[in-house]
Design a protein around this motif. Structure first.
Motif, mmCIF file in Angstrom:
data_model
loop_
_atom_site.group_PDB
_atom_site.id
_atom_site.type_symbol
_atom_site.label_atom_id
_atom_site.label_comp_id
_atom_site.label_asym_id
_atom_site.label_seq_id
_atom_site.Cartn_x
_atom_site.Cartn_y
_atom_site.Cartn_z
ATOM 1 N N VAL A 159 28.925 99.186 5.718
ATOM 2 C CA VAL A 159 28.278 99.421 4.870
ATOM 3 C C VAL A 159 28.569 99.636 3.358
ATOM 4 N N LEU A 160 29.409 99.531 3.432
ATOM 5 C CA LEU A 160 30.571 99.166 1.533
ATOM 6 C C LEU A 160 29.962 98.576 1.327
ATOM 7 N N ALA A 161 29.728 97.062 2.953
ATOM 8 C CA ALA A 161 30.155 95.208 2.103
ATOM 9 C C ALA A 161 28.477 94.851 1.627
ATOM 10 N N SER A 162 27.444 95.781 2.851
ATOM 11 C CA SER A 162 26.716 95.191 2.824
ATOM 12 C C SER A 162 25.798 95.754 1.556
ATOM 13 N N SER A 163 25.530 97.104 1.833
ATOM 14 C CA SER A 163 24.840 97.811 1.478
ATOM 15 C C SER A 163 25.041 97.233 -0.428
ATOM 16 N N LYS A 164 22.898 97.108 -1.030
ATOM 17 C CA LYS A 164 23.526 96.754 -2.062
ATOM 18 C C LYS A 164 22.934 97.833 -2.748
ATOM 19 N N ALA A 165 22.869 98.873 -2.192
ATOM 20 C CA ALA A 165 22.472 100.867 -3.290
ATOM 21 C C ALA A 165 23.817 101.321 -2.799
ATOM 22 N N PRO A 166 23.957 102.574 -3.386
ATOM 23 C CA PRO A 166 25.053 103.322 -3.404
ATOM 24 C C PRO A 166 25.020 103.450 -2.326
ATOM 25 N N VAL A 167 26.515 104.604 -1.326
ATOM 26 C CA VAL A 167 25.951 105.340 -0.424
ATOM 27 C C VAL A 167 26.902 106.490 -1.161
ATOM 28 N N LEU A 168 26.200 107.400 0.774
ATOM 29 C CA LEU A 168 26.993 109.335 0.261
ATOM 30 C C LEU A 168 27.834 109.119 0.767
ATOM 31 N N CYS A 169 28.778 110.136 1.142
ATOM 32 C CA CYS A 169 29.519 111.321 1.706
ATOM 33 C C CYS A 169 28.934 112.380 1.454
ATOM 34 N N THR A 170 28.496 113.037 2.149
ATOM 35 C CA THR A 170 27.569 113.971 2.077
ATOM 36 C C THR A 170 28.772 115.154 2.269
ATOM 37 N N ARG A 171 29.851 115.257 2.903
ATOM 38 C CA ARG A 171 30.563 116.634 3.715
ATOM 39 C C ARG A 171 31.948 115.682 3.813
ATOM 40 N N SER A 172 32.932 115.046 2.999
ATOM 41 C CA SER A 172 33.871 114.383 3.095
ATOM 42 C C SER A 172 34.833 115.083 1.969
ATOM 43 N N ALA A 173 36.072 115.059 2.156
ATOM 44 C CA ALA A 173 37.011 115.193 1.494
ATOM 45 C C ALA A 173 38.779 114.793 1.475
ATOM 46 N N ALA A 174 39.251 115.159 1.345
ATOM 47 C CA ALA A 174 40.844 113.921 0.454
ATOM 48 C C ALA A 174 41.634 114.316 2.281
ATOM 49 N N ARG A 175 41.259 113.411 3.112
ATOM 50 C CA ARG A 175 42.295 113.443 4.090
ATOM 51 C C ARG A 175 43.583 113.740 4.291
ATOM 52 N N SER A 176 44.498 113.047 2.856
ATOM 53 C CA SER A 176 45.536 112.987 3.251
ATOM 54 C C SER A 176 45.728 114.683 2.559
ATOM 55 N N LEU A 177 45.190 115.640 2.184
ATOM 56 C CA LEU A 177 45.431 117.072 1.394
ATOM 57 C C LEU A 177 44.893 118.257 3.408
ATOM 58 N N ARG A 178 43.912 117.191 4.000
ATOM 59 C CA ARG A 178 43.714 118.147 4.739
ATOM 60 C C ARG A 178 43.383 116.948 5.845
ATOM 61 N N PRO A 179 43.689 117.259 6.918
ATOM 62 C CA PRO A 179 43.746 115.559 8.175
ATOM 63 C C PRO A 179 41.878 116.393 9.111
ATOM 64 N N HIS A 180 41.372 116.451 8.455
ATOM 65 C CA HIS A 180 39.718 116.446 9.274
ATOM 66 C C HIS A 180 39.052 115.186 9.285
ATOM 67 N N PRO A 181 38.867 114.763 10.752
ATOM 68 C CA PRO A 181 38.301 113.729 10.725
ATOM 69 C C PRO A 181 36.875 112.951 10.244
ATOM 70 N N ALA A 182 36.645 113.695 9.371
ATOM 71 C CA ALA A 182 35.469 113.740 8.308
ATOM 72 C C ALA A 182 35.910 113.388 7.383
ATOM 73 N N ASN A 183 37.057 114.144 6.577
ATOM 74 C CA ASN A 183 37.287 113.408 5.253
ATOM 75 C C ASN A 183 37.249 112.364 5.521
ATOM 76 N N LEU A 184 37.845 111.695 4.312
ATOM 77 C CA LEU A 184 38.171 110.153 3.738
ATOM 78 C C LEU A 184 40.256 109.814 3.499
ATOM 79 N N PRO A 185 40.215 108.579 4.181
ATOM 80 C CA PRO A 185 41.645 108.345 3.517
ATOM 81 C C PRO A 185 41.990 107.994 2.125
ATOM 82 N N ASP A 186 42.873 107.930 1.603
ATOM 83 C CA ASP A 186 42.853 107.116 0.101
ATOM 84 C C ASP A 186 42.433 105.926 0.259
#
Length: 377
Positions: free
Chosen positions: A228-255
């Motif tokens: 999606v990041l490669a194909s979308s012409k508009a910005p995207v949202l992650c409406t509920r994502s924090a930093a996985r490196s601080l807390r390993p929740h599956p919805a959190n994003l790696p660096d």
């Protein structure tokens, strides 16, 4: 109930409210004069937070209020409602001027009920807005968000909704957009799965770009996010994502994905939940520090995730508590510029950019009539 034609407002209506504070002196980024936050040397961080939020209020990226209200026999959000985390008095206390209302469905709901259940929630939100005209206003565009704020109301944007609500039909996507949907979560379908986007999934992204519906990638697979990041012409949202490196929740994003999101000018909206960010306001601030450092200050936002059935950190129990978080960030040395982007400016940028991308796409593309059976056979 207020008439739903009140959703839209003319420039004359807005101009007649000259006694109200201006909405956003710099909607696409804080390049106006700074607030006099340091004029009073005795002012504490919480007092300074209220001053800053009065000029740069919160655009909250996720509220579970619609589903929570379905189970209440009676409620009045303008007077106050203790059965939920969100009401008009607390929105004002927390300086929340915009709210993304989730149309997500509960787990276990039958697939053949997804479209109807989403429409029912959408109808409920519109009914709630019409029933609380002094505090809430439906918004479809960045300009209408500012108009609502200038009128002293909280702008309500519809979405995210679950992708299952499309029933694999681009026509249903267009109908939902016409009813106000502005965010769609790309998970839980055959065309946006652990394997990534299919050909039909890529066509969904193109049609979302043409309409101005933002893609929500929280909970999506890494393959789907990258495609999606490669194909979308508009910005995207992650409406509920924090930093996985601080807390390993599956919805959190790696660096690495945070870096890619920042490069694509997307927006990571950090949730205020104990499960994803930790039990204290300091934990939430740690995630905000980390996302800002990795993705950049223009790619971090806030997601209260109130009324979504999750526990919240200490001092962040409901929508009135945002000043406590901003006060913590002030203690950490966040500048007014970065705080203004975090609370308000970044959401305005994403909305405006998506609207601009939609206008450009509509000049190039007709509404898609593609069928999943043809593309993914």
């Amino acid at each position: 109930m207020a008439d739903l034609q009140d959703d839209l407002h003319t420039a004359a209506e807005a101009g007649a409210l000259d006694d109200l504070p201006l909405a956003d002196p710099f909607p696409d980024g804080p390049d106006g004069p700074p607030l006099p936050l340091d004029d009073d040397p005795d002012a504490g961080p919480l007092e300074r937070a209220h001053v800053l939020l009065a000029a740069h209020p919160v655009a909250d990226g996720y509220s579970g209020l619609p589903w929570a209200l379905r189970h209440l026999p009676w409620y009045d959000l303008e007077v106050g409602e203790s059965a939920v985390d969100t009401d008009v008095p607390r929105l004002r206390q927390g300086h929340v001027a915009a709210l993304f209302c989730s149309l997500h469905l509960p787990e276990g709901l039958a697939a053949d009920r997804a479209v109807a259940a989403t429409l029912e929630q959408l109808d409920l939100v519109r009914t709630v807005i019409a029933g609380h005209p002094e505090g809430l206003r439906l918004a479809r565009t960045a300009g209408q968000v500012i108009d609502a704020r200038n009128c002293g109301r909280a702008a309500v944007l519809l979405g995210p909704a679950t992708a299952a609500a499309l029933d694999d039909s681009l026509a249903i996507l267009r109908v939902l957009h016409s009813l106000g949907l502005r965010v769609l979560t790309l998970t839980g379908t055959s065309w946006a799965s652990e394997a990534g986007l299919t050909r039909f999934g890529e066509e969904v992204i193109r049609e979302m770009n043409r309409l101005g519906v933002l893609a929500d990638l929280s909970g999506a697979s890494e393959e789907t996010i990258q495609r999606v990041l490669a194909s979308s012409k508009a910005p995207v949202l992650c409406t509920r994502s924090a930093a996985r490196s601080l807390r390993p929740h599956p919805a959190n994003l790696p660096d690495d994905l945070l870096t890619e999101l920042g490069a694509a000018k997307g927006l990571c909206m950090v949730p205020l939940t104990a499960e994803q960010t930790g039990p204290s306001v300091r934990d939430v601030a740690d995630h905000l520090d980390h996302v800002r450092a990795v993705a950049g200050p223009q790619c971090v936002g806030l997601s209260g995730t109130y009324d979504a059935g999750t526990a919240h950190p200490q001092d962040l129990a409901d929508t009135s508590c945002y000043p406590h978080l901003v006060a913590e960030l002030l203690r950490r040395g966040w500048t007014e510029t970065d705080l203004a982007l975090l609370t308000w400016g970044n959401v305005q940028r994403v909305l405006r950019t998506a609207e601009s991308a939609a206008r450009a796409a509509q000049q190039r593309r007709e509404p898609s009539t593609a069928q999943i059976a043809d593309l993914d056979a």
